[in-house]
Design an enzyme around this catalytic site. Structure first.
Site, PDB file in Angstrom:
ATOM      1  N   ARG A  82     107.573  50.089  24.830  1.00 48.47           N
ATOM      2  CA  ARG A  82     107.826  51.328  24.092  1.00 48.47           C
ATOM      3  C   ARG A  82     108.349  52.403  25.287  1.00 48.47           C
ATOM      4  NH1 ARG A  82     103.605  53.775  23.694  1.00 48.47           N
ATOM      5  NH2 ARG A  82     102.018  52.032  24.415  1.00 48.47           N
ATOM      6  N   TYR A 210     112.778  46.596  20.367  1.00 46.50           N
ATOM      7  CA  TYR A 210     111.361  46.120  21.089  1.00 46.50           C
ATOM      8  C   TYR A 210     110.248  46.885  20.166  1.00 46.50           C
ATOM      9  CZ  TYR A 210     107.812  44.186  23.941  1.00 46.50           C
ATOM     10  OH  TYR A 210     106.702  43.664  24.140  1.00 46.50           O
ATOM     11  N   GLY A 211     109.277  45.873  19.706  1.00 45.48           N
ATOM     12  CA  GLY A 211     107.916  45.822  19.386  1.00 45.48           C
ATOM     13  C   GLY A 211     107.797  47.453  18.699  1.00 45.48           C
ATOM     14  N   LYS A 219     103.336  51.318  15.208  1.00 46.28           N
ATOM     15  CA  LYS A 219     102.959  52.682  15.771  1.00 46.28           C
ATOM     16  C   LYS A 219     103.572  53.864  14.837  1.00 46.28           C
ATOM     17  CE  LYS A 219     100.272  50.687  18.328  1.00 46.28           C
ATOM     18  NZ  LYS A 219     100.322  49.923  19.592  1.00 46.28           N
ATOM     19  N   HIS A 239      93.853  54.376  16.825  1.00 47.30           N
ATOM     20  CA  HIS A 239      94.595  53.174  17.518  1.00 47.30           C
ATOM     21  C   HIS A 239      93.327  51.936  18.016  1.00 47.30           C
ATOM     22  CE1 HIS A 239      96.946  51.854  21.651  1.00 47.30           C
ATOM     23  NE2 HIS A 239      97.156  50.862  20.551  1.00 47.30           N
ATOM     24  N   SER A 261      96.678  51.049  25.195  1.00 53.19           N
ATOM     25  CA  SER A 261      97.679  49.835  25.240  1.00 53.19           C
ATOM     26  C   SER A 261      97.235  48.858  26.469  1.00 53.19           C
ATOM     27  CB  SER A 261      98.970  50.332  25.199  1.00 53.19           C
ATOM     28  OG  SER A 261      99.310  50.987  24.145  1.00 53.19           O
ATOM     29  N   CYS A 263      94.797  47.355  27.141  1.00 48.35           N
ATOM     30  CA  CYS A 263      93.318  47.371  27.777  1.00 48.35           C
ATOM     31  C   CYS A 263      92.257  46.602  26.969  1.00 48.35           C
ATOM     32  CB  CYS A 263      92.898  48.981  27.812  1.00 48.35           C
ATOM     33  SG  CYS A 263      93.993  49.765  29.108  1.00 48.35           S
ATOM     34  N   ASP A 288      94.370  46.156  16.364  1.00 46.72           N
ATOM     35  CA  ASP A 288      95.243  47.355  17.007  1.00 46.72           C
ATOM     36  C   ASP A 288      95.111  48.712  16.227  1.00 46.72           C
ATOM     37  OD1 ASP A 288      96.921  47.999  19.248  1.00 46.72           O
ATOM     38  OD2 ASP A 288      98.536  48.218  17.618  1.00 46.72           O
ATOM     39  N   ASN A 378     104.546  42.784  29.838  1.00 44.54           N
ATOM     40  CA  ASN A 378     104.413  43.215  28.567  1.00 44.54           C
ATOM     41  C   ASN A 378     105.020  42.106  27.456  1.00 44.54           C
ATOM     42  OD1 ASN A 378     103.499  44.963  26.568  1.00 44.54           O
ATOM     43  ND2 ASN A 378     105.622  46.004  26.354  1.00 44.54           N
ATOM     44  N   SER A 379     105.134  40.997  27.765  1.00 45.37           N
ATOM     45  CA  SER A 379     105.788  39.869  26.999  1.00 45.37           C
ATOM     46  C   SER A 379     104.396  39.781  25.865  1.00 45.37           C
ATOM     47  CB  SER A 379     105.878  38.732  27.563  1.00 45.37           C
ATOM     48  OG  SER A 379     104.733  37.978  28.347  1.00 45.37           O
ATOM     49  N   ARG A 380     105.005  39.317  24.630  1.00 44.95           N
ATOM     50  CA  ARG A 380     104.074  39.590  23.666  1.00 44.95           C
ATOM     51  C   ARG A 380     104.278  38.295  22.646  1.00 44.95           C
ATOM     52  NH1 ARG A 380     100.778  44.498  22.650  1.00 44.95           N
ATOM     53  NH2 ARG A 380     101.500  45.696  24.484  1.00 44.95           N
ATOM     54  N   ARG A 411      90.473  51.616  30.922  1.00 46.48           N
ATOM     55  CA  ARG A 411      90.599  50.768  32.378  1.00 46.48           C
ATOM     56  C   ARG A 411      90.444  51.609  33.635  1.00 46.48           C
ATOM     57  NH1 ARG A 411      94.036  45.940  33.448  1.00 46.48           N
ATOM     58  NH2 ARG A 411      94.203  45.649  31.371  1.00 46.48           N
ATOM     59  N   TYR A 504      85.436  39.510  28.842  1.00 43.07           N
ATOM     60  CA  TYR A 504      85.998  38.846  27.912  1.00 43.07           C
ATOM     61  C   TYR A 504      84.759  38.602  27.184  1.00 43.07           C
ATOM     62  CZ  TYR A 504      90.156  38.760  30.718  1.00 43.07           C
ATOM     63  OH  TYR A 504      91.300  39.241  31.260  1.00 43.07           O
ATOM     64  N   GLY A 505      84.338  37.214  27.294  1.00 38.99           N
ATOM     65  CA  GLY A 505      83.175  36.639  26.374  1.00 38.99           C
ATOM     66  C   GLY A 505      82.017  37.395  26.505  1.00 38.99           C
ATOM     67  N   ASP A 506      81.541  37.680  27.777  1.00 35.56           N
ATOM     68  CA  ASP A 506      80.504  38.227  28.270  1.00 35.56           C
ATOM     69  C   ASP A 506      80.617  39.934  27.605  1.00 35.56           C
ATOM     70  OD1 ASP A 506      78.972  36.421  29.642  1.00 35.56           O
ATOM     71  OD2 ASP A 506      80.429  36.226  31.477  1.00 35.56           O
ATOM     72  N   ASN A 507      81.453  40.289  27.077  1.00 33.53           N
ATOM     73  CA  ASN A 507      81.561  41.621  26.692  1.00 33.53           C
ATOM     74  C   ASN A 507      80.435  41.464  25.366  1.00 33.53           C
ATOM     75  OD1 ASN A 507      82.974  42.586  28.593  1.00 33.53           O
ATOM     76  ND2 ASN A 507      85.028  42.258  27.375  1.00 33.53           N
TER      77      ASN A 507
HETATM   78  P1  GTP Z   1      97.958  46.543  22.920  1.00 38.20           P
HETATM   79  O1  GTP Z   1      98.503  45.443  21.909  1.00 38.20           O
HETATM   80  O2  GTP Z   1      98.988  46.897  23.922  1.00 38.20           O
HETATM   81  O3  GTP Z   1      97.497  47.526  22.008  1.00 38.20           O
HETATM   82  O4  GTP Z   1      96.799  46.081  23.929  1.00 38.20           O
HETATM   83  P2  GTP Z   1      95.391  45.483  23.867  1.00 38.20           P
HETATM   84  O5  GTP Z   1      94.327  46.668  23.776  1.00 38.20           O
HETATM   85  O6  GTP Z   1      95.264  44.652  22.601  1.00 38.20           O
HETATM   86  O7  GTP Z   1      94.945  44.666  25.125  1.00 38.20           O
HETATM   87  P3  GTP Z   1      94.858  43.006  25.185  1.00 38.20           P
HETATM   88  O8  GTP Z   1      93.706  42.479  24.567  1.00 38.20           O
HETATM   89  O9  GTP Z   1      96.123  42.184  24.806  1.00 38.20           O
HETATM   90  O10 GTP Z   1      94.527  42.924  26.756  1.00 38.20           O
HETATM   91  C1  GTP Z   1      95.285  43.455  27.751  1.00 38.20           C
HETATM   92  C2  GTP Z   1      95.025  42.887  28.933  1.00 38.20           C
HETATM   93  O11 GTP Z   1      93.520  43.387  29.437  1.00 38.20           O
HETATM   94  C3  GTP Z   1      95.118  41.337  29.360  1.00 38.20           C
HETATM   95  O12 GTP Z   1      95.784  40.776  30.210  1.00 38.20           O
HETATM   96  C4  GTP Z   1      93.814  40.830  29.182  1.00 38.20           C
HETATM   97  O13 GTP Z   1      93.701  39.531  29.963  1.00 38.20           O
HETATM   98  C5  GTP Z   1      93.058  42.197  29.936  1.00 38.20           C
HETATM   99  N1  GTP Z   1      91.458  42.105  29.431  1.00 38.20           N
HETATM  100  C6  GTP Z   1      91.338  42.089  28.249  1.00 38.20           C
HETATM  101  N2  GTP Z   1      89.855  42.006  28.081  1.00 38.20           N
HETATM  102  C7  GTP Z   1      89.235  42.248  29.366  1.00 38.20           C
HETATM  103  C8  GTP Z   1      88.059  42.342  30.023  1.00 38.20           C
HETATM  104  O14 GTP Z   1      86.931  42.389  29.526  1.00 38.20           O
HETATM  105  N3  GTP Z   1      87.920  42.392  31.216  1.00 38.20           N
HETATM  106  C9  GTP Z   1      89.281  42.320  32.171  1.00 38.20           C
HETATM  107  N4  GTP Z   1      88.902  42.439  33.411  1.00 38.20           N
HETATM  108  N5  GTP Z   1      90.366  42.252  31.678  1.00 38.20           N
HETATM  109  C10 GTP Z   1      90.521  42.338  30.121  1.00 38.20           C
HETATM  110  C1  SPV Z   2     100.785  49.095  22.097  1.00 39.85           C
HETATM  111  O1  SPV Z   2     101.620  49.517  23.085  1.00 39.85           O
HETATM  112  O2  SPV Z   2      99.723  49.801  22.073  1.00 39.85           O
HETATM  113  C2  SPV Z   2     101.165  48.028  21.281  1.00 39.85           C
HETATM  114  C3  SPV Z   2     102.213  47.302  21.361  1.00 39.85           C
HETATM  115  O3  SPV Z   2     100.261  47.593  20.612  1.00 39.85           O
HETATM  116  S1  SPV Z   2     103.546  48.058  20.400  1.00 39.85           S
HETATM  117  O4  SPV Z   2     103.594  47.699  19.167  1.00 39.85           O
HETATM  118  O5  SPV Z   2     104.842  47.695  21.224  1.00 39.85           O
HETATM  119  O6  SPV Z   2     103.387  49.312  20.649  1.00 39.85           O
HETATM  120 MN    MN Z   3      98.492  48.823  20.340  1.00 42.06          MN
END
Ligand code: GTP
Ligand code: SPV
Ligand code: MN
Length: 606
Positions: A82, A210-211, A219, A239, A261, A263, A288, A378-380, A411, A504-507
């Site tokens: 974006r 792009y996206g 968005k 969001h 995004s 995160c 999302d 930011n590959s998707r 983050r 991750y899973g531990d969340n």
């Molecule tokens: P958008 O699609 O851009 O809105 O992103 P999103 O919020 O859906 O993020 P996504 O779940 O795709 O995670 C983005 C990055 O954060 C990835 O590279 C994950 O590996 C990393 N990530 C996700 N959850 C965790 C976590 O609990 N701990 C850590 N350290 N990294 C995480």
């Molecule tokens: C974000 O950036 O929060 C996304 C990807 O979910 S995009 O659709 O490109 O906005």
């Molecule tokens: Mn998003």
């Protein structure tokens, strides 16, 4: 334009709606496409458009044995995320867009983009893409139509939305639809603009493919126009992911969470509980976007307006998000990932080491010694929600799901504890409003600097951020049974610079505490800035985390918080004179509490 083109389009029209037909005629006149094609959403159409995209080199077929129905798209190297500096909110006055948005006057924006769109579709097809955001027949749902000269967009919208003739059937002869116009032009950043006209329910997007810049239902409509409409119509466009936590007894609690995004929303929405949590299940409603309104029962109800996932590929691996790997097994369009020798996909984090013979996201032979990633950061992947084995059964429920907890997270390497529960709604809104996060590759610009990203909506709020905060505060009076509000941080780092919480899973352990707090069945420790779990409150069994790491993860340190609250105040000043007074008073109250609080940050125990 050759009048035959429009004649042919009118003859094959999927609707008799004059508002739609006139609007298409006007845009066809401007963009001069060689052909106009209505997208009906059928399987036959999907095959036809896919074949065409392959012929044009827009899609590269992947190994159909390993990944049936999967294709790779390589975007232009200057068009990978974006572009916030080229995204405009075009309200009549600059005040309405507010200090956090780029603004252009509507007349100027229309004129500028009309010039760019003039003849832009010569030699191309204009796809008419009708779609519904939200379950068919839901009072939440909105109808949009996107006119685009990108077959990639048409095919992606088919995955991301409820696309096709059904949208036009639902629209009938109404004028209540979102108008999106998209042309790639020559994919040149100098001629790239994403312009939103909230008053006209319209988006014009040029110069990108792009996206979030071009899938206009996402968005642009669901968040920027959506947030504007939400304020006007007393609902909220956020969001946020939406998930359901099902206990072994079969009770499901729904949670919505806003993280900026890249995160962790997709990861959290697809969490697989650790072994310790046998019998627990997480169901994905959305990953999302959430549209939320007050239900007849006085609770906040949410739907996911989307029908697919446009997820971040890097970091998605068998450990971090096994569900996402199942999503992308078939019928997925990948963008800017690397390709293996046998026509499969690869990205950093899929396996520990890159396989040999990779082709990088540019289409060149990959040299691991280059130090560059093979897949763009930011590959998707773009995959249909129906691929998700843990898709919530309520996904098409017109009423959505009742939300018991709202979670904000960013983050943050320091200061912000693993989880923090707000004292009340205003304090919760304050937590959202002051969210900070280190920037990621999801938007162009420098990565890794802390910026304030209120409610993860900084790039997506379609009006003045101060008014948006007011809307949040005012919603309290409309929700008799409001969700509890929490804040989380999976990204805190220890003295060695590594994450103190495995994530991750531990969340799940944090999520369980959140659900238990909602149900009132677990304790916590009160600190000057909110409630945190004590060591015994969070189920840590079956995981290896050192006690000092847990203490570090949940620490609330007055010195850090004084600085944090001071910086939050600095951020608020950038929103003057639109900042609601309630949030500034909340800030002062927190600052006083921190100044008076126990110096070791331990606070009081209930
Ligand atoms: P958008 O699609 O851009 O809105 O992103 P999103 O919020 O859906 O993020 P996504 O779940 O795709 O995670 C983005 C990055 O954060 C990835 O590279 C994950 O590996 C990393 N990530 C996700 N959850 C965790 C976590 O609990 N701990 C850590 N350290 N990294 C995480
Ligand atoms: C974000 O950036 O929060 C996304 C990807 O979910 S995009 O659709 O490109 O906005
Ligand atoms: Mn998003």
């Amino acid at each position: 334009m050759n009048p035959d083109v429009y004649q042919a389009a009118a003859a094959s029209a999927l609707t008799t709606n004059d508002y739609v037909l006139e609007w298409i005629a006007e845009n066809a006149q401007r963009c001069q496409p060689d052909a106009i094609e209505w997208c009906d959403g059928s399987e036959a159409e999907k095959r036809r458009l896919t074949d065409r995209a392959v012929e044009q080199g827009v899609l590269i077929p992947l190994n159909q044995k390993k990944r049936p129905g999967c294709y790779l798209h390589r975007s232009d190297a200057n068009d990978v995320a974006r572009v916030e500096h080229l995204t405009f909110i075009c309200t009549p006055t600059k005040e309405e867009a507010g200090p956090t948005n780029h603004w252009m006057a509507p007349t100027e924006a229309y004129a500028k983009l009309a010039t760019l769109l003039e003849g832009s579709m010569r030699g191309r097809t204009m796809y008419v893409v009708p779609y519904v955001m939200g379950p068919l027949g839901s009072p939440f749902s909105k109808i949009g139509i996107e006119l685009t000269d990108s077959v990639y967009v048409a095919l992606s919208m088919r995955i991301m939305t409820r696309m096709g003739k059904q949208a036009l059937d639902l629209l009938g002869d109404s004028n209540d639809f979102s108008r999106g116009v998209h042309s790639m032009l020559d994919v040149n950043p100098d001629r790239r603009f994403i312009c939103h006209f909230p008053e006209d329910n319209t988006v014009w997007s040029v110069g990108s493919n792009y996206g979030g810049n071009v899938l206009l239902g996402k968005k642009c409509l669901a968040l920027r126009l959506g947030s504007y409409l939400g304020r006007r119509e007393n609902w909220m466009a956020e969001h946020m992911l939406i998930l359901g936590v099902e206990s072994p007894e079969g009770q499901t609690t729904y949670v919505a969470a806003a993280f900026p995004s890249a995160c962790g929303k997709t990861n959290f929405a697809m969490l697989i509980p650790p072994r310790r949590f046998q019998g627990w299940r997480i169901w994905t409603v959305g990953d999302d976007i959430a549209w939320m309104r007050v239900g007849a029962d006085g609770k906040l109800w949410a739907i996911n307006p989307e029908a697919g996932y446009f997820g971040v590929a890097p970091g998605t691996g068998p450990q971090s998000n096994p569900t996402a790997l199942r999503l992308v097994e078939r019928d997925t369009i990948f963008t800017n990932v690397a390709m293996t020798e046998d026509g499969d996909v690869w990205w950093e984090g899929l396996t520990d080491r890159p396989p040999s013979g990779l082709t990088d996201w540019h289409g060149h032979k990959y040299d691991p010694a280059s130090g560059k990633p093979a897949a763009h950061p930011n590959s998707r992947f773009c995959a249909p929600a129906t691929n998700n084995p843990f898709l919530s059964k309520r996904i098409n429920d017109p009423e959505g799901v009742p939300i018991s907890a709202l979670v904000f997270g960013g983050r943050r390497a320091t200061t912000i504890p693993l989880v923090l529960q707000s004292f009340n709604w205003i304090h919760g809104v304050y937590m959202g409003a002051t969210m900070g996060s280190e920037t990621t590759a999801a938007a162009t610009g420098k990565v890794g600097v802390v910026r304030r990203d209120p409610m993860a909506m900084l790039p997506f709020c379609g009006y003045n951020m101060g008014d948006y905060f007011c809307h949040w505060l005012e919603m309290r009076a409309r929700i008799p049974y409001p969700p509890k509000i929490f804040m989380v941080n999976w990204f805190r780092k220890g003295p060695t610079g590594s994450f103190v919480w495995p994530g991750y899973g531990d969340n799940m352990r944090v999520l369980k505490w959140i659900v238990d707090r909602v149900l009132g069945s677990v304790g916590g420790r009160e600190t000057p800035v909110g409630w945190v779990p004590r060591e015994g409150d969070l189920d840590l069994s079956g995981m290896s985390i050192a006690s000092e790491d847990f203490m570090e993860a949940t620490a609330v340190r007055p010195e850090e918080w004084k600085e944090e609250i001071r910086l939050q105040g600095e951020f608020f000043r950038t929103l003057d004179p639109y900042m609601p007074r309630a949030l500034e008073l909340q800030r002062e109250l927190l600052m006083s509490a921190v100044e008076m609080g126990a110096p070791d940050g331990r606070g009081r125990t209930p």
